[in-house]
Design a protein around this motif. Structure first.
Motif, mmCIF file in Angstrom:
data_model
loop_
_atom_site.group_PDB
_atom_site.id
_atom_site.type_symbol
_atom_site.label_atom_id
_atom_site.label_comp_id
_atom_site.label_asym_id
_atom_site.label_seq_id
_atom_site.Cartn_x
_atom_site.Cartn_y
_atom_site.Cartn_z
ATOM 1 N N THR A 47 11.887 -21.952 3.077
ATOM 2 C CA THR A 47 11.197 -22.443 2.373
ATOM 3 C C THR A 47 9.631 -22.221 3.033
ATOM 4 O O THR A 47 9.598 -22.225 4.270
ATOM 5 N N GLY A 48 8.668 -22.129 2.268
ATOM 6 C CA GLY A 48 7.306 -21.826 2.545
ATOM 7 C C GLY A 48 6.857 -20.452 2.452
ATOM 8 O O GLY A 48 7.362 -19.758 1.658
ATOM 9 N N THR A 49 6.302 -19.737 3.452
ATOM 10 C CA THR A 49 5.546 -18.505 3.121
ATOM 11 C C THR A 49 6.306 -17.584 3.933
ATOM 12 O O THR A 49 6.517 -17.826 5.109
ATOM 13 N N ALA A 50 6.564 -16.247 3.407
ATOM 14 C CA ALA A 50 7.064 -15.468 3.916
ATOM 15 C C ALA A 50 6.398 -14.084 3.839
ATOM 16 O O ALA A 50 5.251 -14.322 3.127
ATOM 17 N N PHE A 51 6.589 -13.248 4.498
ATOM 18 C CA PHE A 51 5.604 -11.975 4.462
ATOM 19 C C PHE A 51 6.563 -10.672 3.849
ATOM 20 O O PHE A 51 7.858 -10.577 4.362
ATOM 21 N N ILE A 52 5.953 -9.763 3.409
ATOM 22 C CA ILE A 52 6.341 -8.426 2.672
ATOM 23 C C ILE A 52 5.933 -7.593 3.636
ATOM 24 O O ILE A 52 4.728 -7.257 3.783
ATOM 25 N N LYS A 53 6.832 -6.557 4.050
ATOM 26 C CA LYS A 53 6.298 -5.326 5.083
ATOM 27 C C LYS A 53 6.752 -4.219 3.854
ATOM 28 O O LYS A 53 8.065 -3.766 3.776
ATOM 29 N N ASN A 54 5.622 -3.516 3.392
ATOM 30 C CA ASN A 54 5.906 -2.458 2.578
ATOM 31 C C ASN A 54 5.836 -1.169 3.137
ATOM 32 O O ASN A 54 5.555 -0.921 4.493
ATOM 33 N N GLY A 55 6.823 -0.263 2.876
ATOM 34 C CA GLY A 55 6.965 1.062 3.459
ATOM 35 C C GLY A 55 5.646 1.958 3.507
ATOM 36 O O GLY A 55 4.575 1.558 2.948
ATOM 37 N N LYS A 56 5.891 3.302 3.685
ATOM 38 C CA LYS A 56 4.546 3.968 3.780
ATOM 39 C C LYS A 56 4.177 4.389 2.370
ATOM 40 O O LYS A 56 5.257 4.327 1.359
ATOM 41 N N SER A 57 2.877 4.828 2.284
ATOM 42 C CA SER A 57 2.539 5.069 0.825
ATOM 43 C C SER A 57 3.162 6.421 0.431
ATOM 44 O O SER A 57 3.402 7.361 1.405
ATOM 45 N N LYS A 58 3.364 6.704 -0.738
ATOM 46 C CA LYS A 58 3.867 7.828 -1.435
ATOM 47 C C LYS A 58 2.650 8.835 -1.485
ATOM 48 O O LYS A 58 3.084 10.067 -1.445
ATOM 49 N N TYR A 59 1.474 8.710 -1.105
ATOM 50 C CA TYR A 59 0.441 9.239 -1.350
ATOM 51 C C TYR A 59 -0.088 10.058 0.129
ATOM 52 O O TYR A 59 0.116 9.240 0.984
ATOM 53 N N LYS A 60 -0.084 11.356 0.231
ATOM 54 C CA LYS A 60 -0.323 11.863 1.728
ATOM 55 C C LYS A 60 -1.629 11.396 2.247
ATOM 56 O O LYS A 60 -1.336 11.186 3.488
ATOM 57 N N ASN A 61 -2.437 11.274 1.808
ATOM 58 C CA ASN A 61 -3.836 11.151 2.318
ATOM 59 C C ASN A 61 -4.343 9.675 1.989
ATOM 60 O O ASN A 61 -5.493 9.699 1.337
ATOM 61 N N SER A 62 -3.462 8.692 2.142
ATOM 62 C CA SER A 62 -3.657 7.289 1.750
ATOM 63 C C SER A 62 -4.814 6.425 2.876
ATOM 64 O O SER A 62 -5.025 5.369 2.632
ATOM 65 N N LYS A 63 -4.849 7.029 3.898
ATOM 66 C CA LYS A 63 -5.822 6.601 4.894
ATOM 67 C C LYS A 63 -7.312 6.416 4.567
ATOM 68 O O LYS A 63 -7.579 7.344 4.065
ATOM 69 N N LYS A 64 -7.892 5.344 5.112
ATOM 70 C CA LYS A 64 -9.142 5.298 4.798
ATOM 71 C C LYS A 64 -10.050 6.081 5.786
ATOM 72 O O LYS A 64 -9.616 6.404 6.597
ATOM 73 N N LYS A 65 -11.052 6.717 5.012
ATOM 74 C CA LYS A 65 -11.771 7.847 5.881
ATOM 75 C C LYS A 65 -13.287 7.000 6.174
ATOM 76 O O LYS A 65 -13.483 6.320 5.167
ATOM 77 N N ASN A 66 -13.799 7.137 7.219
ATOM 78 C CA ASN A 66 -14.970 6.604 7.425
ATOM 79 C C ASN A 66 -16.172 7.502 7.186
ATOM 80 O O ASN A 66 -16.260 8.761 7.270
#
Length: 81
Positions: A62-81
């Motif tokens: 009961t209460g709050t749990a967390f979801i761990k999503n897998g890797k993104s299906k998009y190749k360049n999904s990382k944020k760029k600065n």
């Protein structure tokens, strides 16, 4: 990502409520332990319900749990600065 565990079904599944970024097959973690995985998503798109297949049928969560999503299906999904 957080989800709120609402209740346990008579067949042993856990029902939770989350946000739209949840994917089928995502791992569910409660108190730093893997408790199961998402097998179904239903309800409104903005705040869907999730059906979780627990590893152990006798688990009581009961209460709050967390979801761990897998890797993104998009190749360049990382944020760029």
């Amino acid at each position: 990502m957080k989800i709120k565990i609402l209740h346990k079904t008579p067949k042993g599944f856990l029902i939770g409520r989350g946000k739209r970024e949840i994917k089928i097959g995502s791992v569910v973690i409660f108190e730093n332990k893997k408790i199961g995985k998402v097998v179904d998503i239903f309800g409104p798109v903005a705040k869907p319900y999730v059906k979780i297949l627990p590893i152990n049928k006798d688990i009581e969560v009961t209460g709050t749990a967390f979801i761990k999503n897998g890797k993104s299906k998009y190749k360049n999904s990382k944020k760029k600065n």
